[in-house]
Design an enzyme around this catalytic site. Sequence first.
Site, mmCIF file in Angstrom:
data_model
loop_
_atom_site.group_PDB
_atom_site.id
_atom_site.type_symbol
_atom_site.label_atom_id
_atom_site.label_comp_id
_atom_site.label_asym_id
_atom_site.label_seq_id
_atom_site.Cartn_x
_atom_site.Cartn_y
_atom_site.Cartn_z
ATOM 1 N N ASP A 183 43.980 -9.085 -11.442
ATOM 2 C CA ASP A 183 43.221 -7.830 -11.427
ATOM 3 C C ASP A 183 44.277 -6.743 -11.221
ATOM 4 O OD1 ASP A 183 40.331 -6.659 -11.319
ATOM 5 O OD2 ASP A 183 41.281 -5.709 -9.599
ATOM 6 N N LYS A 194 35.811 -12.866 -5.670
ATOM 7 C CA LYS A 194 36.899 -11.889 -5.851
ATOM 8 C C LYS A 194 37.819 -11.989 -4.644
ATOM 9 C CE LYS A 194 38.255 -8.636 -8.732
ATOM 10 N NZ LYS A 194 38.138 -8.538 -10.187
HETATM 11 P P1 NDP Z 1 46.288 -2.371 -13.804
HETATM 12 O O1 NDP Z 1 46.863 -2.400 -12.450
HETATM 13 O O2 NDP Z 1 46.967 -3.096 -14.915
HETATM 14 O O3 NDP Z 1 46.098 -0.858 -14.284
HETATM 15 C C1 NDP Z 1 45.384 0.097 -13.563
HETATM 16 C C2 NDP Z 1 45.656 1.427 -14.212
HETATM 17 O O4 NDP Z 1 44.818 2.428 -13.645
HETATM 18 C C3 NDP Z 1 47.096 1.909 -13.992
HETATM 19 O O5 NDP Z 1 47.508 2.616 -15.132
HETATM 20 C C4 NDP Z 1 46.930 2.861 -12.792
HETATM 21 O O6 NDP Z 1 47.938 3.845 -12.694
HETATM 22 C C5 NDP Z 1 45.640 3.516 -13.164
HETATM 23 N N1 NDP Z 1 44.995 4.163 -12.048
HETATM 24 C C6 NDP Z 1 44.712 3.657 -10.831
HETATM 25 N N2 NDP Z 1 44.102 4.580 -10.086
HETATM 26 C C7 NDP Z 1 43.999 5.688 -10.854
HETATM 27 C C8 NDP Z 1 43.453 6.970 -10.675
HETATM 28 N N3 NDP Z 1 42.885 7.307 -9.513
HETATM 29 N N4 NDP Z 1 43.516 7.856 -11.711
HETATM 30 C C9 NDP Z 1 44.086 7.521 -12.884
HETATM 31 N N5 NDP Z 1 44.625 6.315 -13.113
HETATM 32 C C10 NDP Z 1 44.574 5.415 -12.119
HETATM 33 O O7 NDP Z 1 44.780 -2.891 -13.646
HETATM 34 P P2 NDP Z 1 43.807 -3.476 -14.745
HETATM 35 O O8 NDP Z 1 44.011 -2.736 -16.020
HETATM 36 O O9 NDP Z 1 43.901 -4.943 -14.729
HETATM 37 O O10 NDP Z 1 42.388 -3.103 -14.116
HETATM 38 C C11 NDP Z 1 41.790 -1.821 -14.280
HETATM 39 C C12 NDP Z 1 40.324 -1.912 -13.921
HETATM 40 O O11 NDP Z 1 39.680 -2.902 -14.749
HETATM 41 C C13 NDP Z 1 40.007 -2.331 -12.492
HETATM 42 O O12 NDP Z 1 38.807 -1.714 -12.088
HETATM 43 C C14 NDP Z 1 39.758 -3.819 -12.616
HETATM 44 O O13 NDP Z 1 38.974 -4.338 -11.575
HETATM 45 C C15 NDP Z 1 39.017 -3.865 -13.939
HETATM 46 N N6 NDP Z 1 39.006 -5.149 -14.617
HETATM 47 C C16 NDP Z 1 40.172 -5.775 -14.941
HETATM 48 C C17 NDP Z 1 40.134 -6.976 -15.617
HETATM 49 C C18 NDP Z 1 41.375 -7.628 -16.111
HETATM 50 O O14 NDP Z 1 41.262 -8.626 -16.830
HETATM 51 N N7 NDP Z 1 42.563 -7.122 -15.822
HETATM 52 C C19 NDP Z 1 38.858 -7.664 -15.887
HETATM 53 C C20 NDP Z 1 37.685 -6.858 -15.595
HETATM 54 C C21 NDP Z 1 37.790 -5.669 -14.949
HETATM 55 P P3 NDP Z 1 49.176 3.648 -11.657
HETATM 56 O O15 NDP Z 1 50.047 2.631 -12.302
HETATM 57 O O16 NDP Z 1 49.750 5.007 -11.565
HETATM 58 O O17 NDP Z 1 48.565 3.161 -10.358
#
Ligand code: NDP
Length: 447
Positions: free
Chosen positions: A168, A128
Amino acid sequence: MPPAADLSSLEAEVVRRNPAETEFHQAVREVLESLAPVVHKHPEYADAKLIETICEPERQIIFRVPWVDDSGEVQVNRGFRVEFNSALGPYKGGIRFHPSVNLGIVKFLGFEQIFKNSLTGLPIGGGKGGADFDPKGRSNGEVMRFCQSFMTELYRHLGEYTDVPAGDVGVGSRELGFMFGQYKRITNRYESGVITGKGLVWGGAQVRTEATGYGTAYFVNEMLAATGTALEGLDVVVSGSGNVAIYAMEKIRQLGGNVVACSDSSGYVVDHKGIDVDLLKQIKEVERGRISDYLRERPEATFVSDGSVWDVPCEVALPCATQNELDESAAKKLVANGVKAVAEGANMPCTREAVRTFRENGVAFGPGKAANAGGVATSALEMQQNASRDSWTFEHTEERLRQIMRDIHETCHETAEEYGRPGDYVLGANIAGFTRVAEAMAAFGVV
Ligand code: NDP
């Protein structure tokens, strides 16, 4: 000494050697808590010190990322790549750009990634990376200069047989494009297999964008089916509105579930008619807007800026935002509201106490290393296509993803039964993920 005592002294040693890395400690503890029965069955793993070895990354790279912002000022960020374990294949795992990124967070994510990648059954090791850079509010030019500087150091550690990053949080196809462009320029090689999550015209695979969210939806569907429940007609709450959340919602709707709420870091929206995923894509993927913008087109929905999305009653909860976002009190609220299944789309979004609450109340719980493995699995399919200069259709790739998620579910389910804990997906995922890595490590000797 009984294995459980050995494992708790090993956990204490991990905490001592990696001070202040609380998320890493949490991730290690969660895995070690499951491993006592496997060590009992396979004392040779303990004799070879495989668990100690797996807790120590093979390599940790920390580097300076200097760049110039739009006002001409020099900015200095810190970059990380933790190459955790290559027993099953090249290091594989995403890159996160977020101001909270530090070594402990990258190590927790890298550690989880080892077992997740193992569960996919595909030949990928675990790693990572990331940086404490916040792309929010930055211009395209600033993001490009940052990505180029980041890759100017990272490129020397990468390679399709060595280390293959992906996206990510904060890293999507725009950032990956800038990084791949810089890699290509520095190395003078069009090495498609060095990054996954690429755009479709420059070597990317169909379904990679959708894969993590789709996979989580498939997984929870399988979990419900295992308890004789259909997803059809159930109310679902999803946290986040990023890549994972959006495509989890899309697939849940296709499978007949009704997504009633989702969030971002500014609050959450509730729409009992069902969240309009196309509208959300427009707001989040095109306009890069806030969740409250949803009310512009759907005035009958409500936006709540204080409180928790987990207060919204539902039968299925999918935490898809960030680590430790769902704590014990949120878990109790979900249980009181009748939740039947929880699957982690994000990495470690549920605290240990929350997981215990679900377990004690008979809620089916799918840990992230199983439930969100669809993204990395599809990355491995992208690598296969790059290696054979091939490109598969959306339908074929999605069918592969669906089968992989079914297999992961079955593996976790069967392993939990084999070890006398039916329905315990945490135990099943940890033991099955660990065993495959341990067998390969044992074959290699002390390396
Ligand atoms: P993104 O950056 O696309 O989205 C993250 C989302 O979570 C945004 O909507 C963000 O809001 C929101 N968020 C962050 N912190 C908070 C909080 N404290 N409360 C509420 N909402 C919050 O990331 P991903 O969707 O790619 O990743 C999300 C999770 O999934 C992570 O843990 C990542 O490690 C995991 N993951 C992702 C993969 C992938 O293929 N993308 C694969 C496997 C796991 P805002 O925009 O306001 O910050």
